[in-house]
Design a protein around this motif. Structure first.
Motif, PDB file in Angstrom:
ATOM      1  N   GLU A  49       0.812  -1.216   0.000  1.00 36.46           N
ATOM      2  CA  GLU A  49       0.000   0.000   0.000  1.00 36.46           C
ATOM      3  C   GLU A  49       0.852   1.276   0.000  1.00 36.46           C
ATOM      4  O   GLU A  49       0.442   2.307  -0.517  1.00 36.46           O
ATOM      5  N   LYS A  50       2.035   1.213   0.589  1.00 35.05           N
ATOM      6  CA  LYS A  50       2.920   2.375   0.612  1.00 35.05           C
ATOM      7  C   LYS A  50       4.366   1.883   0.693  1.00 35.05           C
ATOM      8  O   LYS A  50       4.970   1.841   1.762  1.00 35.05           O
ATOM      9  N   PRO A  51       4.948   1.544  -0.444  1.00 29.60           N
ATOM     10  CA  PRO A  51       6.278   0.910  -0.441  1.00 29.60           C
ATOM     11  C   PRO A  51       7.377   1.816   0.113  1.00 29.60           C
ATOM     12  O   PRO A  51       7.481   2.986  -0.249  1.00 29.60           O
ATOM     13  N   VAL A  52       8.186   1.252   0.989  1.00 23.60           N
ATOM     14  CA  VAL A  52       9.350   1.961   1.532  1.00 23.60           C
ATOM     15  C   VAL A  52      10.651   1.257   1.166  1.00 23.60           C
ATOM     16  O   VAL A  52      11.737   1.786   1.423  1.00 23.60           O
ATOM     17  N   ILE A  53      10.540   0.065   0.586  1.00 27.93           N
ATOM     18  CA  ILE A  53      11.726  -0.679   0.185  1.00 27.93           C
ATOM     19  C   ILE A  53      11.402  -1.532  -1.036  1.00 27.93           C
ATOM     20  O   ILE A  53      10.329  -2.144  -1.108  1.00 27.93           O
ATOM     21  N   ALA A  54      12.307  -1.523  -1.993  1.00 28.83           N
ATOM     22  CA  ALA A  54      12.223  -2.400  -3.163  1.00 28.83           C
ATOM     23  C   ALA A  54      13.570  -3.094  -3.286  1.00 28.83           C
ATOM     24  O   ALA A  54      14.618  -2.481  -3.038  1.00 28.83           O
ATOM     25  N   LEU A  55      13.552  -4.357  -3.649  1.00 28.19           N
ATOM     26  CA  LEU A  55      14.815  -5.079  -3.689  1.00 28.19           C
ATOM     27  C   LEU A  55      14.859  -6.093  -4.822  1.00 28.19           C
ATOM     28  O   LEU A  55      13.833  -6.505  -5.362  1.00 28.19           O
ATOM     29  N   ALA A  56      16.071  -6.462  -5.158  1.00 23.95           N
ATOM     30  CA  ALA A  56      16.344  -7.539  -6.113  1.00 23.95           C
ATOM     31  C   ALA A  56      17.441  -8.406  -5.520  1.00 23.95           C
ATOM     32  O   ALA A  56      18.430  -7.891  -4.982  1.00 23.95           O
ATOM     33  N   ILE A  57      17.253  -9.708  -5.608  1.00 21.47           N
ATOM     34  CA  ILE A  57      18.207 -10.657  -5.047  1.00 21.47           C
ATOM     35  C   ILE A  57      18.593 -11.661  -6.119  1.00 21.47           C
ATOM     36  O   ILE A  57      17.737 -12.141  -6.870  1.00 21.47           O
ATOM     37  N   LEU A  58      19.868 -11.973  -6.180  1.00 24.04           N
ATOM     38  CA  LEU A  58      20.360 -13.039  -7.047  1.00 24.04           C
ATOM     39  C   LEU A  58      21.316 -13.914  -6.262  1.00 24.04           C
ATOM     40  O   LEU A  58      22.238 -13.406  -5.626  1.00 24.04           O
ATOM     41  N   VAL A  59      21.065 -15.216  -6.291  1.00 26.73           N
ATOM     42  CA  VAL A  59      21.966 -16.185  -5.683  1.00 26.73           C
ATOM     43  C   VAL A  59      22.547 -17.019  -6.819  1.00 26.73           C
ATOM     44  O   VAL A  59      21.830 -17.762  -7.480  1.00 26.73           O
ATOM     45  N   GLU A  60      23.838 -16.856  -7.065  1.00 25.28           N
ATOM     46  CA  GLU A  60      24.473 -17.568  -8.166  1.00 25.28           C
ATOM     47  C   GLU A  60      24.391 -19.071  -7.961  1.00 25.28           C
ATOM     48  O   GLU A  60      24.738 -19.584  -6.889  1.00 25.28           O
ATOM     49  N   ASN A  61      23.923 -19.756  -9.004  1.00 21.45           N
ATOM     50  CA  ASN A  61      23.839 -21.217  -8.982  1.00 21.45           C
ATOM     51  C   ASN A  61      23.091 -21.721  -7.750  1.00 21.45           C
ATOM     52  O   ASN A  61      23.385 -22.788  -7.216  1.00 21.45           O
ATOM     53  N   GLY A  62      22.117 -20.922  -7.321  1.00 16.89           N
ATOM     54  CA  GLY A  62      21.379 -21.269  -6.104  1.00 16.89           C
ATOM     55  C   GLY A  62      20.239 -22.238  -6.329  1.00 16.89           C
ATOM     56  O   GLY A  62      19.699 -22.806  -5.377  1.00 16.89           O
ATOM     57  N   GLY A  63      19.828 -22.404  -7.582  1.00 12.85           N
ATOM     58  CA  GLY A  63      18.704 -23.301  -7.856  1.00 12.85           C
ATOM     59  C   GLY A  63      17.416 -22.530  -8.053  1.00 12.85           C
ATOM     60  O   GLY A  63      17.365 -21.571  -8.823  1.00 12.85           O
TER      61      GLY A  63
END
Length: 627
Positions: free
Chosen positions: A578-592
């Motif tokens: 409803e009121k975003p205060v955080i946006a994120l992107a995550i990548l785990v190499e070869n994590g499955g």
């Protein structure tokens, strides 16, 4: 016997005397003329030179600015210590001198090796450290024997320290000794060159490099009267240096630590951004390195360990790593379809578990198919077939044109140097990328994989987080930045780095609402439901799994392929919905799988940032991922 005429001899004598007197007079006139020239005509010039020989200007390096996080936690600071230094041009036998010094002060093999490296990179007349951070006892021992070592002296120097060690190392960066290439660059600008007199270190990476002009400060100098041997007699005047500016970051050390620990030793990256300002809350790249290793000059052993490691800890994966986005690309594809009119939210397709195009079959991760699927459902269950069809209907030019608005395939402009631009595939890109005509042609079948974030797609985690933050901000794009305030340490005056909106995409609210609903469904009943079960806040997210290499139609099993060939796990999100205060992107190499690896990691980060909940250990995350 022949008699000489006295008059003739006297005449010759007088002639010789006159010639000699004339010569003496001529010589005296030359001396007088030279004296007149030097003492009268050139008086001012030589008086100035004499004064300059009498007076020496000693540069004083400024105190480098501090770097602190948003709460004032110190990430980079300075401390003073004594160093034992040698001026090679003043030493007759360098090796013998070092051997004799080693009898008084502990000089190890690594100290000698570092000194030789500095000697190769520096000018012969420069003072170079052979030992740093001497104890008071070592200083006293050397001073008592200083007379034995011409060209060797004790100096007090400021050293950089990174008290948090590896934490946020890729963001903060490190300083190192000025090399020949950097010295040549400084010499191009006399004003900049003069400001680095007496300074031997410069920012090499991260914020230390990007904000070098702010952090360095302005050099001062001391005017000294010296004797004929060059020894200081007294101080005539002193212009104090101006310390560098302090940087206060948008980075939250608490969040950064939670995010780094959540990776549990895995390779990967995380970028968290405040959607309404572009402020970077956390920027993680794992594995990490200790920037303190570089302060005194890194040893050969440590340098080799960092550079030969298969995990490549020196690479900032958040800014420099480029990866296929996998299914995290689908929310942007869905929005593109709505904005271009290629789909409506209610329109359904039949998903049999594959999409047939010509002689090729593009298979869905769910072999049995999903039946009737609309747009919200396509995001919730991550239907590949839906986006195969959509990509085919849209075409590559329409896809590339829309995605470029979100910053895919372009630099974000973050205030840290060296970010990669990634690859936003298009026919134009392919023509520039390849040389052979048959390789330059864009084939319709290549568009199909683009729809699910595969194919030529390759973006940085920063770009993915930037696009997600733009989505959370309803299409208002802010330039990502790590520095929030620049502070003058003398006056306390703060200069705020104002949020910089770089684009307003003009997206339709009703279309944003559809995509938001689909992304929220992901974490309620879709692929991210297990990770966010019981969360007291609403999250819009999307899991992703990016293929590293082709299995040629075979079933994918984590344990059947080598670790470096396993799929990458991804996740994007913003919260609260409803009121975003955080946006994120995550990548785990070869994590499955993104749902089992990246999404639980995101849950820890969001729980901490939104609720202040202490994160789970890496062992607990691994246990949950296996359920």
């Amino acid at each position: 016997m022949e008699l000489k005429a006295p008059e003739q001899e006297l005449s010759r004598f007088r002639t010789r005397v006159l010639a000699a007197a004339g010569f003496v007079l001529f010589g005296f006139c030359l001396i007088l003329a030279r004296y007149f020239y030097l003492q009268v005509m050139q008086h001012e010039y030589y008086a100035t030179r004499a004064e300059n020989n009498r007076i020496s200007l000693l540069p004083i390096a400024p105190n480098r600015g501090l770097i602190v996080d948003c709460n004032g936690v110190v990430l980079a600071r300075n401390y003073s210590a004594y160093t034992l230094e040698i001026t090679p041009s003043k030493v007759i036998n360098l090796e013998d001198t070092i051997d004799e010094l080693a009898e008084i002060i502990d000089i190890q093999v690594k100290d000698r090796r570092r000194f030789r490296k500095l000697l190769e990179e520096s000018k012969n007349f420069e003072s170079l450290p052979i030992r740093t951070r001497l104890s008071d006892e070592e200083v006293a021992r050397f001073i008592a024997r200083r007379y034995r070592f011409p060209g060797v002296d004790i100096k007090a120097r400021l050293f950089r320290q990174y008290p948090q060690g590896e934490l946020a190392a890729h963001s903060v960066g490190y300083i190192g000794r000025i090399n020949q290439r950097e010295l040549a660059m400084l010499e191009e600008d006399p004003q900049v060159r003069d400001n680095y007199r007496g300074t031997e270190y410069i920012g090499k990476t991260g914020l230390e490099q990007s904000y070098e002009n702010w952090l360095h400060g302005v050099a001062g100098y001391e005017q000294l009267e010296v004797d004929a041997s060059g020894r200081a007699v007294r101080s005539l005047s002193r212009v104090p240096p101006t310390p560098g500016q302090n940087l206060q970051l948008t980075l939250d050390v608490g969040l950064q630590r939670v995010a780094e620990e959540a990776f549990g030793g895995r390779r990967g990256a995380l970028v968290a951004i405040e959607p309404g300002t572009g402020g970077v809350l956390a920027l993680v790249s794992t594995p990490k390195f200790d920037p303190n290793l570089f302060v005194d000059g890194i040893t050969v052993e440590n340098w080799d360990a960092l550079n030969t490691s298969p995990n490549r800890p020196m690479i900032n994966r958040a800014l420099n790593g480029v990866y296929p986005p996998g299914s995290t690309f689908k929310p942007f594809m869905a929005l593109a379809a709505l904005e271009t009119g290629k789909r409506t939210a209610q329109q359904t397709i039949f998903d049999p578990g594959y999409f047939e195009f010509g002689n090729n079959i593009f298979r869905d991760s769910h072999a049995g198919g999903r039946g009737a699927v609309d747009m919200v459902r396509s995001l919730e269950i991550s239907s590949d077939t839906y986006y195969y069809m959509l990509a085919n209907d849209m075409g590559i030019d329409m896809i590339a044109g829309f995605m470029s608005k979100f910053g895919f395939g372009a630099a974000t402009g973050i205030d840290v140097k060296g970010e990669s631009i990634g690859v936003l595939p298009s026919p134009e890109w392919k023509r520039k990328r390849f040389r052979k005509p048959e390789q330059q042609r864009w084939y319709a079948g290549e568009t199909i994989s683009i729809g699910i974030g595969q194919g030529y797609n390759a973006y940085t985690p920063l770009q993915l987080a930037h696009a997600t933050a733009t989505l959370a901000a309803d299409g208002v794009m802010y330039r990502p930045h790590l520095v929030k305030y620049v502070t003058d340490p003398q006056t306390g005056t703060q200069r705020k780095i104002e949020p910089e909106p770089v684009a307003t995409l003009g997206l339709k609210p009703e279309n944003l609402a559809v995509v938001r609903k689909g992304m929220q469904a992901v974490n309620i009943s879709g692929t991210g439901a297990n990770a966010f079960r019981g969360a007291p806040y609403a999250v819009a997210g999307k899991t992703g799994t990016a293929q590293v290499f082709s299995l040629r139609g075979a079933a994918y099993k984590d344990l059947s392929v080598g670790e470096h060939l396993r799929d990458h796990a991804l996740y994007i999100a913003y919260a609260p919905v409803e009121k975003p205060v955080i946006a994120l992107a995550i990548l785990v190499e070869n994590g499955g799988w993104g749902a089992s690896i990246a999404a639980p990691l995101a849950r820890q980060v969001l729980d901490y940032y939104l609720l202040g909940i202490k994160p789970k250990s890496a062992a607990q995350v691994d246990t949950e991922a296996g359920d």
